[in-house]
Design a protein around this motif. Structure first.
Motif, PDB file in Angstrom:
ATOM      1  N   LEU A 158       0.836  -1.207   0.000  1.00  0.00           N
ATOM      2  CA  LEU A 158       0.000   0.000   0.000  1.00  0.00           C
ATOM      3  C   LEU A 158       0.870   1.256   0.000  1.00  0.00           C
ATOM      4  CD1 LEU A 158      -2.813  -1.041   2.515  1.00  0.00           C
ATOM      5  CD2 LEU A 158      -2.995  -0.851   0.028  1.00  0.00           C
ATOM      6  N   VAL A 159       1.949   1.227   0.786  1.00  0.00           N
ATOM      7  CA  VAL A 159       2.868   2.373   0.834  1.00  0.00           C
ATOM      8  C   VAL A 159       3.518   2.585  -0.532  1.00  0.00           C
ATOM      9  CG1 VAL A 159       5.036   3.234   1.807  1.00  0.00           C
ATOM     10  CG2 VAL A 159       3.325   2.201   3.308  1.00  0.00           C
ATOM     11  N   TYR A 160       3.928   1.498  -1.179  1.00  0.00           N
ATOM     12  CA  TYR A 160       4.569   1.620  -2.487  1.00  0.00           C
ATOM     13  C   TYR A 160       3.599   2.155  -3.533  1.00  0.00           C
ATOM     14  CZ  TYR A 160       6.961   0.397  -6.815  1.00  0.00           C
ATOM     15  OH  TYR A 160       7.549   0.451  -8.055  1.00  0.00           O
ATOM     16  N   LEU A 161       2.361   1.663  -3.514  1.00  0.00           N
ATOM     17  CA  LEU A 161       1.353   2.167  -4.453  1.00  0.00           C
ATOM     18  C   LEU A 161       1.098   3.659  -4.215  1.00  0.00           C
ATOM     19  CD1 LEU A 161      -1.217  -0.784  -4.478  1.00  0.00           C
ATOM     20  CD2 LEU A 161       0.319  -0.099  -6.325  1.00  0.00           C
ATOM     21  N   ALA A 162       1.055   4.057  -2.940  1.00  0.00           N
ATOM     22  CA  ALA A 162       0.870   5.480  -2.620  1.00  0.00           C
ATOM     23  C   ALA A 162       2.052   6.300  -3.119  1.00  0.00           C
ATOM     24  CB  ALA A 162       0.702   5.657  -1.109  1.00  0.00           C
ATOM     25  N   THR A 163       3.254   5.733  -3.037  1.00  0.00           N
ATOM     26  CA  THR A 163       4.459   6.417  -3.528  1.00  0.00           C
ATOM     27  C   THR A 163       4.378   6.648  -5.032  1.00  0.00           C
ATOM     28  OG1 THR A 163       5.840   5.443  -1.790  1.00  0.00           O
ATOM     29  CG2 THR A 163       6.971   6.247  -3.760  1.00  0.00           C
ATOM     30  N   VAL A 164       4.043   5.595  -5.771  1.00  0.00           N
ATOM     31  CA  VAL A 164       3.989   5.692  -7.236  1.00  0.00           C
ATOM     32  C   VAL A 164       2.859   6.621  -7.675  1.00  0.00           C
ATOM     33  CG1 VAL A 164       3.607   4.402  -9.368  1.00  0.00           C
ATOM     34  CG2 VAL A 164       5.018   3.419  -7.550  1.00  0.00           C
ATOM     35  N   VAL A 165       1.673   6.461  -7.066  1.00  0.00           N
ATOM     36  CA  VAL A 165       0.523   7.281  -7.458  1.00  0.00           C
ATOM     37  C   VAL A 165       0.742   8.746  -7.072  1.00  0.00           C
ATOM     38  CG1 VAL A 165      -1.935   7.712  -7.053  1.00  0.00           C
ATOM     39  CG2 VAL A 165      -1.111   5.374  -7.357  1.00  0.00           C
ATOM     40  N   GLY A 166       1.209   8.984  -5.843  1.00  0.00           N
ATOM     41  CA  GLY A 166       1.405  10.361  -5.372  1.00  0.00           C
ATOM     42  C   GLY A 166       2.445  11.112  -6.171  1.00  0.00           C
ATOM     43  N   ASN A 167       3.610  10.500  -6.345  1.00  0.00           N
ATOM     44  CA  ASN A 167       4.669  11.156  -7.117  1.00  0.00           C
ATOM     45  C   ASN A 167       4.317  11.222  -8.598  1.00  0.00           C
ATOM     46  OD1 ASN A 167       7.126  11.769  -5.299  1.00  0.00           O
ATOM     47  ND2 ASN A 167       6.595   9.693  -4.683  1.00  0.00           N
ATOM     48  N   GLY A 168       3.668  10.170  -9.102  1.00  0.00           N
ATOM     49  CA  GLY A 168       3.252  10.187 -10.504  1.00  0.00           C
ATOM     50  C   GLY A 168       2.238  11.281 -10.787  1.00  0.00           C
ATOM     51  N   LEU A 169       1.366  11.530  -9.813  1.00  0.00           N
ATOM     52  CA  LEU A 169       0.361  12.583  -9.974  1.00  0.00           C
ATOM     53  C   LEU A 169       1.021  13.955 -10.045  1.00  0.00           C
ATOM     54  CD1 LEU A 169      -2.662  13.105 -10.170  1.00  0.00           C
ATOM     55  CD2 LEU A 169      -2.740  13.259  -7.665  1.00  0.00           C
ATOM     56  N   ILE A 170       2.082  14.156  -9.259  1.00  0.00           N
ATOM     57  CA  ILE A 170       2.807  15.424  -9.316  1.00  0.00           C
ATOM     58  C   ILE A 170       3.492  15.594 -10.675  1.00  0.00           C
ATOM     59  CG2 ILE A 170       4.806  16.676  -8.408  1.00  0.00           C
ATOM     60  CD1 ILE A 170       4.039  15.778  -5.639  1.00  0.00           C
ATOM     61  N   VAL A 171       4.146  14.532 -11.161  1.00  0.00           N
ATOM     62  CA  VAL A 171       4.796  14.590 -12.480  1.00  0.00           C
ATOM     63  C   VAL A 171       3.777  14.920 -13.560  1.00  0.00           C
ATOM     64  CG1 VAL A 171       6.037  13.253 -14.229  1.00  0.00           C
ATOM     65  CG2 VAL A 171       6.630  12.992 -11.810  1.00  0.00           C
ATOM     66  N   LEU A 172       2.628  14.247 -13.518  1.00  0.00           N
ATOM     67  CA  LEU A 172       1.578  14.461 -14.515  1.00  0.00           C
ATOM     68  C   LEU A 172       1.009  15.869 -14.416  1.00  0.00           C
ATOM     69  CD1 LEU A 172      -0.119  13.048 -16.731  1.00  0.00           C
ATOM     70  CD2 LEU A 172      -1.765  12.460 -14.933  1.00  0.00           C
ATOM     71  N   THR A 173       0.766  16.332 -13.189  1.00  0.00           N
ATOM     72  CA  THR A 173       0.169  17.660 -12.994  1.00  0.00           C
ATOM     73  C   THR A 173       1.082  18.760 -13.499  1.00  0.00           C
ATOM     74  OG1 THR A 173      -1.020  16.854 -11.030  1.00  0.00           O
ATOM     75  CG2 THR A 173      -0.811  19.241 -11.287  1.00  0.00           C
ATOM     76  N   VAL A 174       2.366  18.660 -13.196  1.00  0.00           N
ATOM     77  CA  VAL A 174       3.312  19.697 -13.614  1.00  0.00           C
ATOM     78  C   VAL A 174       3.470  19.718 -15.129  1.00  0.00           C
ATOM     79  CG1 VAL A 174       5.730  20.441 -13.509  1.00  0.00           C
ATOM     80  CG2 VAL A 174       4.571  19.690 -11.420  1.00  0.00           C
ATOM     81  N   ASN A 175       3.500  18.548 -15.746  1.00  0.00           N
ATOM     82  CA  ASN A 175       3.758  18.483 -17.187  1.00  0.00           C
ATOM     83  C   ASN A 175       2.517  18.697 -18.041  1.00  0.00           C
ATOM     84  OD1 ASN A 175       6.744  17.521 -17.756  1.00  0.00           O
ATOM     85  ND2 ASN A 175       6.075  16.414 -15.941  1.00  0.00           N
ATOM     86  N   VAL A 176       1.335  18.407 -17.484  1.00  0.00           N
ATOM     87  CA  VAL A 176       0.096  18.557 -18.251  1.00  0.00           C
ATOM     88  C   VAL A 176      -0.631  19.843 -17.888  1.00  0.00           C
ATOM     89  CG1 VAL A 176      -2.172  17.549 -18.710  1.00  0.00           C
ATOM     90  CG2 VAL A 176      -0.165  16.070 -18.545  1.00  0.00           C
ATOM     91  N   GLY A 177      -0.578  20.204 -16.584  1.00  0.00           N
ATOM     92  CA  GLY A 177      -1.273  21.402 -16.128  1.00  0.00           C
ATOM     93  C   GLY A 177      -0.707  22.671 -16.741  1.00  0.00           C
ATOM     94  N   LYS A 178      -1.500  23.726 -16.753  1.00  0.00           N
ATOM     95  CA  LYS A 178      -1.109  24.981 -17.383  1.00  0.00           C
ATOM     96  C   LYS A 178      -0.602  26.030 -16.390  1.00  0.00           C
ATOM     97  CE  LYS A 178      -4.523  24.351 -21.066  1.00  0.00           C
ATOM     98  NZ  LYS A 178      -5.721  24.922 -21.750  1.00  0.00           N
ATOM     99  N   SER A 179      -0.703  25.738 -15.100  1.00  0.00           N
ATOM    100  CA  SER A 179      -0.383  26.771 -14.105  1.00  0.00           C
ATOM    101  C   SER A 179       0.946  26.566 -13.386  1.00  0.00           C
ATOM    102  CB  SER A 179      -1.511  26.836 -13.062  1.00  0.00           C
ATOM    103  OG  SER A 179      -1.665  25.574 -12.432  1.00  0.00           O
ATOM    104  N   LEU A 180       1.577  25.402 -13.557  1.00  0.00           N
ATOM    105  CA  LEU A 180       2.795  25.093 -12.795  1.00  0.00           C
ATOM    106  C   LEU A 180       4.002  25.033 -13.726  1.00  0.00           C
ATOM    107  CD1 LEU A 180       1.385  22.289 -10.458  1.00  0.00           C
ATOM    108  CD2 LEU A 180       1.513  24.746 -10.013  1.00  0.00           C
ATOM    109  N   HIS A 181       4.401  26.191 -14.232  1.00  0.00           N
ATOM    110  CA  HIS A 181       5.505  26.230 -15.191  1.00  0.00           C
ATOM    111  C   HIS A 181       6.746  26.944 -14.664  1.00  0.00           C
ATOM    112  CE1 HIS A 181       3.173  24.341 -18.265  1.00  0.00           C
ATOM    113  NE2 HIS A 181       2.276  25.307 -18.307  1.00  0.00           N
ATOM    114  N   SER A 182       6.762  27.303 -13.390  1.00  0.00           N
ATOM    115  CA  SER A 182       7.944  27.967 -12.820  1.00  0.00           C
ATOM    116  C   SER A 182       9.052  26.944 -12.601  1.00  0.00           C
ATOM    117  CB  SER A 182       7.583  28.646 -11.496  1.00  0.00           C
ATOM    118  OG  SER A 182       7.326  27.677 -10.504  1.00  0.00           O
ATOM    119  N   PRO A 183      10.310  27.386 -12.497  1.00  0.00           N
ATOM    120  CA  PRO A 183      11.416  26.457 -12.257  1.00  0.00           C
ATOM    121  C   PRO A 183      11.225  25.577 -11.028  1.00  0.00           C
ATOM    122  CG  PRO A 183      12.270  28.591 -12.903  1.00  0.00           C
ATOM    123  CD  PRO A 183      10.788  28.757 -12.733  1.00  0.00           C
ATOM    124  N   MET A 184      10.597  26.118  -9.970  1.00  0.00           N
ATOM    125  CA  MET A 184      10.380  25.334  -8.756  1.00  0.00           C
ATOM    126  C   MET A 184       9.597  24.060  -9.054  1.00  0.00           C
ATOM    127  SD  MET A 184       8.558  26.454  -5.171  1.00  0.00           S
ATOM    128  CE  MET A 184       6.929  26.691  -5.921  1.00  0.00           C
TER     129      MET A 184
END
Length: 309
Positions: free
Chosen positions: A31-57
């Motif tokens: 469960l912890v590993y699935l949460a790791t993959v889903v949580g971090n994967g969601l951040i990667v997807l959000t930053v690369n697909v979303g339109k509002s998170l384009h700063s260097p941070m």
């Protein structure tokens, strides 16, 4: 690995020996590993697909999350499957490969955290020059440099390991392959190799940690000149980063700043930085960052709407 012809397979002792405890750990850690993959994967997807998170941070955050997935995946899937196995084994070549990948992604993460601290330093202390200094090309170079640093570090570690003769026993007292437990199986003195690992792993951790601490001291000093709202927003962002830094660097410095001859492996500390910390990072960054939470909600809402339609 000519010196290792007498040993071709290693037996891993694992974390716990009780079958009931291992079954409980299997459920918890999967469960912890699935949460790791889903949580971090969601951040990667959000930053690369979303339109509002384009700063260097956020550019650096997406790569940090990607590294977290890879870092955890070098250890946790094998660890989870071994919890259900009566005899836990790994080939010597597989063990060396795991050591290489584990240190590669681990040190890449260290350098990325240092780069993220530099980004915050420039944003807060040199705001007028921020877009010039942290241009997209510079950001890409910093990320590439982090990956390159991880590769160089891991190559040194592997060159140390492959030169050692292993002629038995073949039982490794850990739940994954790392240098210090592997050194205990070598049929030769490993004091020199221990010093090399101390210099390569421990000093990288310590110096990077000191750079990070110094940068945040300077940032906190400069925040005195900002407005109350500016200080609040900057401190919120920095607090998330500092928390992640402490969670990652604390165990790393604890484990790798000791010579191998006096090293006592602490498996629970290792579980914390290989299994738990990668899961906590996306939680820490999203809970304290309104922009990330908003972007994730928009992305999920968009996906839900597309499915409904």
């Amino acid at each position: 690995m000519a010196n290792t012809s007498n040993v071709t397979e290693l037996i891993i002792i694992g974390l716990f020996q009780d079958p009931g405890v291992q079954r409980v750990c299997f459920v918890v850690f999967i469960l912890v590993y699935l949460a790791t993959v889903v949580g971090n994967g969601l951040i990667v997807l959000t930053v690369n697909v979303g339109k509002s998170l384009h700063s260097p941070m956020y550019f650096f955050l997406s790569y940090l999350s990607l590294v977290e997935i890879m870092y955890s995946s070098t250890v946790v899937p094998k660890f989870i499957t071994d919890l259900l196995a009566k005899i836990k084994t790994i080939s010597l070549e597989g063990c060396v490969a795991q050591i290489f990948l584990f240190h590669f992604f681990g040190v890449t993460e260290i350098f990325l955290l240092t780069v993220m601290a530099y980004d915050r330093y420039v944003a807060i202390c040199k705001p007028l020059h921020y877009t010039t200094i942290m241009s997209r090309s510079v950001c890409r170079l910093l990320v590439a440099g982090s990956w390159l640093g991880g590769i160089i570090h891991s190559m040194v570690q592997i060159l140390v390991a492959v030169q050692l003769p292993f002629c038995g026993p073949n039982v490794i007292d850990h739940y994954f392959c790392d240098l210090h437990p592997l050194f205990k199986l070598a049929c030769t003195d490993t004091s020199v190799e221990g010093v090399i690992v101390l210099a390569n792993s421990g000093l990288i951790s310590v110096f990077s940690f000191l750079i990070l601490v110094s940068s945040y001291i300077v940032i906190l000093f400069n925040l005195r000149n900002h407005s109350a709202e500016g200080r609040r927003k900057a401190l919120s962002t920095c607090a998330s980063h500092i928390t992640v830094v402490l969670l990652f660097f604390g165990p790393a410095i604890f484990l790798y700043m000791r010579p191998s001859s006096t090293f006592t492996e602490d498996k629970l500390v290792a579980v914390f930085y290989t299994v738990v910390t990668p899961m906590l990072n996306p939680i820490i960054y999203t809970l304290r960052n309104a922009e990330v939470k908003s972007a994730i909600r928009k992305l999920l809402w968009k996906k839900v709407n597309s499915v409904v339609e």
